[in-house]
Design a protein around this motif. Structure first.
Motif, mmCIF file in Angstrom:
data_model
loop_
_atom_site.group_PDB
_atom_site.id
_atom_site.type_symbol
_atom_site.label_atom_id
_atom_site.label_comp_id
_atom_site.label_asym_id
_atom_site.label_seq_id
_atom_site.Cartn_x
_atom_site.Cartn_y
_atom_site.Cartn_z
ATOM 1 N N PHE A 281 -72.702 -134.351 -9.521
ATOM 2 C CA PHE A 281 -72.657 -134.203 -8.068
ATOM 3 C C PHE A 281 -71.536 -135.039 -7.472
ATOM 4 N N LEU A 282 -71.374 -136.275 -7.957
ATOM 5 C CA LEU A 282 -70.337 -137.167 -7.434
ATOM 6 C C LEU A 282 -68.933 -136.598 -7.649
ATOM 7 N N VAL A 283 -68.652 -136.133 -8.839
ATOM 8 C CA VAL A 283 -67.335 -135.563 -9.128
ATOM 9 C C VAL A 283 -67.144 -134.263 -8.354
ATOM 10 N N GLY A 284 -68.181 -133.459 -8.258
ATOM 11 C CA GLY A 284 -68.086 -132.216 -7.496
ATOM 12 C C GLY A 284 -67.801 -132.454 -6.024
ATOM 13 N N VAL A 285 -68.484 -133.425 -5.442
ATOM 14 C CA VAL A 285 -68.254 -133.744 -4.035
ATOM 15 C C VAL A 285 -66.848 -134.290 -3.823
ATOM 16 N N LEU B 246 -61.636 -133.279 -1.581
ATOM 17 C CA LEU B 246 -60.182 -133.281 -1.737
ATOM 18 C C LEU B 246 -59.591 -131.906 -1.456
ATOM 19 N N SER B 247 -60.317 -130.854 -1.809
ATOM 20 C CA SER B 247 -59.818 -129.515 -1.497
ATOM 21 C C SER B 247 -59.877 -129.244 0.007
ATOM 22 N N LEU B 248 -60.882 -129.797 0.692
ATOM 23 C CA LEU B 248 -60.938 -129.659 2.145
ATOM 24 C C LEU B 248 -59.851 -130.481 2.832
ATOM 25 N N ILE B 249 -59.625 -131.694 2.320
ATOM 26 C CA ILE B 249 -58.575 -132.538 2.882
ATOM 27 C C ILE B 249 -57.201 -131.916 2.651
ATOM 28 N N GLY B 250 -57.064 -131.153 1.575
ATOM 29 C CA GLY B 250 -55.796 -130.493 1.278
ATOM 30 C C GLY B 250 -55.382 -129.465 2.309
ATOM 31 N N ASN B 251 -56.312 -129.042 3.144
ATOM 32 C CA ASN B 251 -55.984 -128.077 4.202
ATOM 33 C C ASN B 251 -55.353 -128.737 5.419
ATOM 34 N N ILE B 252 -55.412 -130.046 5.514
ATOM 35 C CA ILE B 252 -54.806 -130.771 6.627
ATOM 36 C C ILE B 252 -53.306 -130.884 6.359
ATOM 37 N N PRO B 253 -52.484 -130.499 7.315
ATOM 38 C CA PRO B 253 -51.038 -130.585 7.089
ATOM 39 C C PRO B 253 -50.581 -132.037 6.893
ATOM 40 N N ALA C 97 -56.666 -135.151 -6.975
ATOM 41 C CA ALA C 97 -57.487 -134.182 -7.708
ATOM 42 C C ALA C 97 -56.970 -134.000 -9.139
ATOM 43 N N LEU C 98 -55.655 -133.979 -9.288
ATOM 44 C CA LEU C 98 -55.067 -133.852 -10.618
ATOM 45 C C LEU C 98 -55.385 -135.077 -11.472
ATOM 46 N N ALA C 99 -55.376 -136.256 -10.850
ATOM 47 C CA ALA C 99 -55.723 -137.474 -11.585
ATOM 48 C C ALA C 99 -57.187 -137.449 -12.041
ATOM 49 N N ILE C 100 -58.076 -136.949 -11.194
ATOM 50 C CA ILE C 100 -59.489 -136.840 -11.574
ATOM 51 C C ILE C 100 -59.652 -135.849 -12.718
ATOM 52 N N ILE C 101 -58.964 -134.738 -12.647
ATOM 53 C CA ILE C 101 -59.065 -133.725 -13.703
ATOM 54 C C ILE C 101 -58.485 -134.256 -15.021
#
Length: 98
Positions: free
Chosen positions: A24-28, A33-40, A50-54
């Motif tokens: 759950f922690l990693v998923g959240v 991060l994907s939601l924050i990625g929508n901010i210009p 996100a790449l570092a986590i992956i």
């Protein structure tokens, strides 16, 4: 017999919750991060994190991030089970001592 069934129920719940918590922690984290990625202006930062986590997960999974998260979840589940067993043991000692 009821003490043993209570112990098994507690152990099973601890194993399940200890497995789900890192998942759950990693998923959240990845979802936020994907939601924050929508901010210009912060797309590069969020994609780098996100790449570092992956990559971190791939390190534990022999190159596969999904396997890495399952290894981490299984390890947390095992540690949770050991902790629950220790708490049960300590509780039995404290009950019999008084």
């Amino acid at each position: 017999m009821t003490i043993f069934t209570n112990f098994l129920r507690s152990l099973l719940l601890t194993i399940i919750f200890s497995f789900v918590a890192p998942l759950f922690l990693v998923g959240v984290c990845l979802f936020s991060l994907s939601l924050i990625g929508n901010i210009p202006g912060v797309q590069d930062v969020s994609s780098a994190i996100a790449l570092a986590i992956i990559r971190f997960l791939a390190t534990f999974g022999s190159g596969t991030p999904l396997r890495g998260i399952f290894v981490i979840c299984l390890t947390c589940s095992f540690v949770g089970a050991l902790f629950d067993t220790y708490v049960y043991y300590r509780c039995q000692i404290l009950r019999s001592g008084s």
